[in-house]
Scaffold this active site. Structure first.
Site, PDB file in Angstrom:
ATOM      1  N   ASN A 239       0.865  -1.184   0.000  1.00 21.01           N
ATOM      2  CA  ASN A 239       0.000   0.000   0.000  1.00 21.01           C
ATOM      3  C   ASN A 239       0.900   1.232   0.000  1.00 21.01           C
ATOM      4  O   ASN A 239       1.518   1.541   1.009  1.00 21.01           O
ATOM      5  CB  ASN A 239      -0.901  -0.044   1.247  1.00 21.01           C
ATOM      6  CG  ASN A 239      -1.740   1.201   1.404  1.00 21.01           C
ATOM      7  OD1 ASN A 239      -1.789   2.041   0.507  1.00 21.01           O
ATOM      8  ND2 ASN A 239      -2.398   1.324   2.547  1.00 21.01           N
TER       9      ASN A 239
ATOM     10  N   LYS B 248       0.074   4.249  -0.183  1.00 22.45           N
ATOM     11  CA  LYS B 248      -0.565   5.417   0.449  1.00 22.45           C
ATOM     12  C   LYS B 248      -0.380   6.647  -0.460  1.00 22.45           C
ATOM     13  O   LYS B 248      -0.329   6.496  -1.673  1.00 22.45           O
ATOM     14  CB  LYS B 248      -0.020   5.616   1.865  1.00 22.45           C
ATOM     15  CG  LYS B 248      -0.112   4.312   2.678  1.00 22.45           C
ATOM     16  CD  LYS B 248       0.102   4.470   4.139  1.00 22.45           C
ATOM     17  CE  LYS B 248      -0.033   3.096   4.806  1.00 22.45           C
ATOM     18  NZ  LYS B 248       0.029   3.162   6.258  1.00 22.45           N
TER      19      LYS B 248
ATOM     20  N   HIS C 109      -9.304   0.812   5.207  1.00 24.07           N
ATOM     21  CA  HIS C 109      -7.993   1.046   5.817  1.00 24.07           C
ATOM     22  C   HIS C 109      -8.147   1.987   7.016  1.00 24.07           C
ATOM     23  O   HIS C 109      -8.990   2.887   7.008  1.00 24.07           O
ATOM     24  CB  HIS C 109      -7.035   1.646   4.786  1.00 24.07           C
ATOM     25  CG  HIS C 109      -5.635   1.667   5.285  1.00 24.07           C
ATOM     26  ND1 HIS C 109      -5.160   2.680   6.089  1.00 24.07           N
ATOM     27  CD2 HIS C 109      -4.620   0.774   5.156  1.00 24.07           C
ATOM     28  CE1 HIS C 109      -3.904   2.414   6.406  1.00 24.07           C
ATOM     29  NE2 HIS C 109      -3.554   1.271   5.858  1.00 24.07           N
TER      30      HIS C 109
ATOM     31  N   GLU D   4      -6.572   4.474   7.913  1.00 26.58           N
ATOM     32  CA  GLU D   4      -6.496   5.911   7.592  1.00 26.58           C
ATOM     33  C   GLU D   4      -7.808   6.411   7.000  1.00 26.58           C
ATOM     34  O   GLU D   4      -8.198   7.561   7.216  1.00 26.58           O
ATOM     35  CB  GLU D   4      -5.288   6.168   6.672  1.00 26.58           C
ATOM     36  CG  GLU D   4      -3.992   6.018   7.464  1.00 26.58           C
ATOM     37  CD  GLU D   4      -2.847   5.356   6.738  1.00 26.58           C
ATOM     38  OE1 GLU D   4      -2.828   5.375   5.496  1.00 26.58           O
ATOM     39  OE2 GLU D   4      -1.961   4.797   7.429  1.00 26.58           O
TER      40      GLU D   4
ATOM     41  N   GLU E  67      -4.777  -4.924  10.701  1.00 24.99           N
ATOM     42  CA  GLU E  67      -3.770  -3.880  10.851  1.00 24.99           C
ATOM     43  C   GLU E  67      -4.034  -3.101  12.139  1.00 24.99           C
ATOM     44  O   GLU E  67      -4.857  -2.178  12.155  1.00 24.99           O
ATOM     45  CB  GLU E  67      -3.832  -2.902   9.667  1.00 24.99           C
ATOM     46  CG  GLU E  67      -3.593  -3.557   8.321  1.00 24.99           C
ATOM     47  CD  GLU E  67      -3.058  -2.556   7.299  1.00 24.99           C
ATOM     48  OE1 GLU E  67      -1.994  -2.840   6.748  1.00 24.99           O
ATOM     49  OE2 GLU E  67      -3.667  -1.504   7.087  1.00 24.99           O
TER      50      GLU E  67
ATOM     51  N   GLY F  39       2.921   2.456  10.613  1.00 29.07           N
ATOM     52  CA  GLY F  39       3.820   3.585  10.403  1.00 29.07           C
ATOM     53  C   GLY F  39       4.571   4.016  11.653  1.00 29.07           C
ATOM     54  O   GLY F  39       5.162   5.090  11.688  1.00 29.07           O
TER      55      GLY F  39
ATOM     56  N   SER G 131       4.012  -1.910  10.195  1.00 33.28           N
ATOM     57  CA  SER G 131       5.468  -1.926  10.359  1.00 33.28           C
ATOM     58  C   SER G 131       6.119  -3.266   9.997  1.00 33.28           C
ATOM     59  O   SER G 131       7.057  -3.708  10.660  1.00 33.28           O
ATOM     60  CB  SER G 131       5.851  -1.488  11.776  1.00 33.28           C
ATOM     61  OG  SER G 131       5.382  -0.169  12.026  1.00 33.28           O
TER      62      SER G 131
HETATM   63  P1  13P Z   1       3.367   0.514   7.498  1.00 31.76           P
HETATM   64  O1  13P Z   1       3.882  -0.783   6.899  1.00 31.76           O
HETATM   65  O2  13P Z   1       4.037   1.722   6.931  1.00 31.76           O
HETATM   66  O3  13P Z   1       3.323   0.466   8.981  1.00 31.76           O
HETATM   67  O4  13P Z   1       1.834   0.640   6.998  1.00 31.76           O
HETATM   68  C1  13P Z   1       0.983  -0.443   7.133  1.00 31.76           C
HETATM   69  C2  13P Z   1      -0.277  -0.162   6.393  1.00 31.76           C
HETATM   70  O5  13P Z   1      -1.060   0.680   6.804  1.00 31.76           O
HETATM   71  C3  13P Z   1      -0.518  -0.895   5.156  1.00 31.76           C
HETATM   72  O6  13P Z   1      -1.814  -0.706   4.697  1.00 31.76           O
END
Ligand code: 13P
Length: 249
Positions: free
Chosen positions: A12, A14, A96, A98, A166, A172, A212
């Site tokens: 992803n 983002k 997701h 976010e 997640e 992140g 992560s």
């Molecule tokens: P990170 O791997 O940057 O922690 O993000 C995970 C994520 O939100 C994947 O959709």
């Protein structure tokens, strides 16, 4: 023993990248090596879906990061399942954290989007996960069960659905869930599916871990029996992603 389900790894991206950096990602993906026993998916920002699909090896599927619940109309700024398919992408990430926590999407909207995507021929990575305060309050199961129910209620055919667990506190932050912490929630999600959907679907449905994930921690996570792949953010932008794709090798 590691799971028998086909491993599935999504990247992803983002809201990151430009044509120049995307050319670099396409180059390392096309070079591989990519494990044939793994489904590989990348999710670029919507404006680059077409560009990425055109440049990328057909071994790697392309996903949108989001879509709307309607197929067309007066929904300024949004994109539809039909548009995603029109540019050759075959997956969409829905729910997701976010989208839930930055953009305020509800369980109900997420359920509706999953239904529209599946009914119109996209495969779905449906995301669930608790916030730190929810985990600390002992509410992890309550939260992820509520989130998965909102999605499961709208699904009649599970063959094109992957669940992504997640935990919000791991996204992140560099704070990966330990293999044991992730396995525990994955197991509970599978038990929920077994009880509330069917044992057959629970056994067949793949559950990715996200938060992560790195080249350094992916192999230990991949050994767990209910971890069937990853949804990777930051590390999917770097050549390390190849090691994550091949975590089972
Ligand atoms: P990170 O791997 O940057 O922690 O993000 C995970 C994520 O939100 C994947 O959709």
């Amino acid at each position: 023993m590691a799971s028998q389900r086909k491993f599935v790894v999504g990247g992803n991206w983002k809201m990151n990248g430009d044509k120049q950096s995307i050319d670099g990602i396409i180059a390392f993906l096309n070079k591989g090596p990519l494990n044939d026993d793994t489904d590989i998916i990348v999710a670029p920002p919507a404006v680059y879906l077409d560009y990425v699909r055109k440049g990328l090896s057909p071994k790697v599927a392309v996903s949108a990061q989001n879509c709307y619940k309607e197929l067309k109309g007066a929904f300024t700024g949004d994109i539809s399942v039909t548009m995603i398919k029109d540019v050759g992408a075959t997956w969409v990430i829905i729910g997701h954290s976010e989208r839930r926590h930055v953009f305020g999407e509800s369980d109900e909207l997420i359920g509706d989007k999953v239904k529209t995507a599946l009914d119109n021929g996209l495969s779905v990575m449906a995301c669930v996960g608790e916030k730190l305060e929810e985990r600390e309050a002992g509410k992890t199961n309550e939260v992820v069960f509520r989130q998965i129910k909102a999605v499961a209620d709208k699904i009649s055919d599970w063959s094109h659905v992957v669940i992504a667990y997640e935990p919000v506190w791991a996204i992140g932050t560099g704070k990966t869930a330990s293999p044991e912490q992730a396995q525990e929630v994955h197991k509970h999600l599978r038990e929920w599916l077994s009880k509330n959907v069917s044992p057959t679907i629970a056994q067949a449905t793949r559950i990715q871990y996200g938060g992560s994930v790195t080249a350094a921690n992916c192999k230990e996570l991949a050994k767990k029996p209910d971890i069937d792949g990853f949804l990777v953010g930051g590390a999917s932008l770097k050549p390390d992603f190849i090691q994550i794709i091949n975590a089972r090798k």
